[in-house]
Motif scaffolding. Structure first.
Motif, PDB file in Angstrom:
ATOM      1  N   GLY A  22       0.809  -1.219   0.000  1.00 37.94           N
ATOM      2  CA  GLY A  22       0.000   0.000   0.000  1.00 37.94           C
ATOM      3  C   GLY A  22       0.836   1.259   0.000  1.00 37.94           C
ATOM      4  O   GLY A  22       0.506   2.248  -0.678  1.00 37.94           O
ATOM      5  N   ALA A  23       1.943   1.248   0.756  1.00 34.59           N
ATOM      6  CA  ALA A  23       2.795   2.428   0.835  1.00 34.59           C
ATOM      7  C   ALA A  23       3.552   2.675  -0.461  1.00 34.59           C
ATOM      8  O   ALA A  23       3.825   3.827  -0.829  1.00 34.59           O
ATOM      9  CB  ALA A  23       3.785   2.275   2.002  1.00 34.59           C
ATOM     10  N   ALA A  24       3.891   1.587  -1.188  1.00 37.45           N
ATOM     11  CA  ALA A  24       4.692   1.725  -2.407  1.00 37.45           C
ATOM     12  C   ALA A  24       3.898   2.294  -3.573  1.00 37.45           C
ATOM     13  O   ALA A  24       4.466   2.987  -4.429  1.00 37.45           O
ATOM     14  CB  ALA A  24       5.288   0.364  -2.792  1.00 37.45           C
ATOM     15  N   VAL A  25       2.616   1.998  -3.645  1.00 35.52           N
ATOM     16  CA  VAL A  25       1.811   2.419  -4.808  1.00 35.52           C
ATOM     17  C   VAL A  25       0.496   3.032  -4.345  1.00 35.52           C
ATOM     18  O   VAL A  25      -0.575   2.706  -4.841  1.00 35.52           O
ATOM     19  CB  VAL A  25       1.564   1.236  -5.785  1.00 35.52           C
ATOM     20  N   ASP A  77      -3.737   0.244   5.522  1.00 31.52           N
ATOM     21  CA  ASP A  77      -2.951   1.116   6.399  1.00 31.52           C
ATOM     22  C   ASP A  77      -1.792   1.754   5.638  1.00 31.52           C
ATOM     23  O   ASP A  77      -1.480   2.944   5.832  1.00 31.52           O
ATOM     24  CB  ASP A  77      -2.425   0.320   7.595  1.00 31.52           C
ATOM     25  N   GLY A  78      -1.136   0.985   4.775  1.00 35.00           N
ATOM     26  CA  GLY A  78      -0.010   1.525   4.024  1.00 35.00           C
ATOM     27  C   GLY A  78      -0.415   2.623   3.054  1.00 35.00           C
ATOM     28  O   GLY A  78       0.336   3.580   2.827  1.00 35.00           O
ATOM     29  N   ALA A  79      -1.605   2.485   2.473  1.00 35.39           N
ATOM     30  CA  ALA A  79      -2.078   3.465   1.485  1.00 35.39           C
ATOM     31  C   ALA A  79      -2.931   4.560   2.108  1.00 35.39           C
ATOM     32  O   ALA A  79      -3.294   5.524   1.423  1.00 35.39           O
ATOM     33  CB  ALA A  79      -2.873   2.753   0.385  1.00 35.39           C
ATOM     34  N   GLY A  80      -3.295   4.412   3.389  1.00 36.84           N
ATOM     35  CA  GLY A  80      -4.130   5.405   4.034  1.00 36.84           C
ATOM     36  C   GLY A  80      -5.557   5.391   3.536  1.00 36.84           C
ATOM     37  O   GLY A  80      -6.187   6.447   3.370  1.00 36.84           O
ATOM     38  N   ALA A 167      -3.438  -2.618  -8.381  1.00 33.43           N
ATOM     39  CA  ALA A 167      -2.929  -2.163  -7.092  1.00 33.43           C
ATOM     40  C   ALA A 167      -4.006  -2.289  -6.020  1.00 33.43           C
ATOM     41  O   ALA A 167      -5.148  -1.897  -6.226  1.00 33.43           O
ATOM     42  CB  ALA A 167      -2.455  -0.716  -7.191  1.00 33.43           C
ATOM     43  N   GLY A 168      -3.631  -2.869  -4.894  1.00 34.55           N
ATOM     44  CA  GLY A 168      -4.586  -3.153  -3.831  1.00 34.55           C
ATOM     45  C   GLY A 168      -5.092  -4.575  -3.866  1.00 34.55           C
ATOM     46  O   GLY A 168      -5.690  -5.055  -2.901  1.00 34.55           O
TER      47      GLY A 168
END
Length: 380
Positions: A22-25, A77-80, A167-168
């Motif tokens: 999630g944080a990467a993309v 959580d990583g992508a908010g 993504a996701g």
């Protein structure tokens, strides 16, 4: 130049892998949510109704594998973003169909009917290198070139794997370090959405987690589904099989002359006596897409290369309703296209992907063990 599909490399616990994803993309995860969440908004679902609807799918997914929900929680959580939005990405076919049914809207006009795809498996006896080749074109919404990623998952609890996915999402098509590969194609029949079932994306993910093809077959053939799907499985040792899956039954197709090619219509003799193919109004060109790929591969000779498969999947016969589809409006007004061509060589642990191949012939090579490599443009 069309940008290569982003590469995401994750490891650790299911939650940690998801958080890294999630944080990467983040922007691509949010674009996935925008594409599919917008459909629920159009159907009149507010936040509360959406939460209730998707909560039912969370229960089904957790019963199938609690670690899937943990990984989705990490992605959120990583992508908010919210967990329910990540669940929606992973169950988008089933969520949208159920949303329509609740609102008394016909399921047969969902956007899933853009999901064409033409897939092929070339067994070692037909391969110039003696190594199995497995690939497909993914036909879907052209905007998904903005959401696609290649995800490499390094696992402590099973084989590492590569998957081309939105993504996701947890998986779409892909291959693992045990030499098992999967691609999938849209199918439709009169039994669709008459029962609950595990979302298709999670079944594909289950396949990629397996050490042995027998258990990959079990995941495809024995897992209840809400809707039809065609799933093509291969093993690096030299075997391929295709399952035309109705929600409650799977019909196997075996290689003929060292190959399997499948598009988006039912072809198995037994399946055709038991289910009604209801997809013809949506994908009538399917009847010649698989014929064209078989024809081009046979004309290429007895011993086939990765280039031969790419050339067949680049076919523009009767464009824009062709094997390789340029962007064009569909019946719902969305732009539909061959979003990506994916070709896998499991013996070498590599996957080559060209985004929007009707206008781009540049592949990126992704690996189970190495960093991505941009390849020279494929010959015209």
């Amino acid at each position: 130049m069309i940008e290569p599909i982003p590469f995401v490399d994750v490891s650790g616990s299911p939650y940690e892998r998801g958080r890294q994803h999630g944080a990467a993309v983040t922007s691509r995860v949010k674009r996935s949510i925008e594409l599919y969440g917008g459909q629920l908004g159009d159907l009149g679902y507010d936040r509360e109704a959406k939460t209730e609807l998707i909560g039912e799918f969370a229960e089904e997914i957790e019963a199938f594998g609690a670690h899937y929900i943990e990984e989705m929680r990490g992605i959120a959580d990583g992508a908010g973003v919210s967990l329910e939005d990540v669940i929606m990405i992973n169950a988008r076919t089933e969520v949208i169909a159920k949303a329509r049914m609740v609102k008394n809207r016909p399921v047969e006009v969902t956007d899933e009917h853009d999901d064409g795809c033409t897939g092929a498996i070339i067994l070692p006896e037909r391969s110039a290198t003696g190594e199995l080749i497995h690939g497909q074109n993914w036909d879907w919404r052209a905007e998904c070139a903005e959401t696609a990623i290649v995800l490499r998952v390094r696992r402590e609890d099973g084989p590492d794997f590569l998957t081309f996915v939105e993504a996701g999402g947890l998986a779409r098509c892909g291959m693992n370090a045990a030499g098992i590969s999967i691609t999938a194609n849209y199918l439709e029949c009169d039994r669709d959405f008459t029962q609950a079932g595990v979302p298709l994306a999670l079944i594909r993910r289950k396949v990629l987690e397996q050490e042995h093809l027998a258990f990959a077959i079990k995941a495809v053939a024995a897992t209840p589904k809400a809707c039809s799907n065609n799933m093509m499985l291969s093993a690096v040792q030299g075997f391929g099989i295709d399952f035309e899956c109705a929600p409650d039954e799977a019909f196997p197709l075996y290689p003929e002359d060292g190959m399997i090619v499948h598009a988006n219509h039912w072809v198995g003799a037994i399946a055709l006596t038991k289910v009604k193919n209801t997809s013809i109004p949506r994908v009538p060109e399917s009847f010649y897409r698989d014929w064209r790929v078989k024809k081009l591969l046979d004309e290429a000779g007895r011993k086939l290369t990765v280039t031969d498969l790419k050339d067949a999947l680049f076919d523009d016969f009767l464009s824009p309703y062709s094997v390789c589809r340029p962007a064009r409006p569909n019946e719902q007004g969305n732009l539909s296209a061959t979003v990506a061509m994916v070709v896998m060589q499991p013996a070498r642990g590599i996957m080559e992907v060209a985004p929007l191949p009707a206008q781009n012939r540049v592949f990126t090579r992704y690996s189970l063990t190495e960093e991505p490599m941009l390849l020279a443009q494929a010959a015209e």
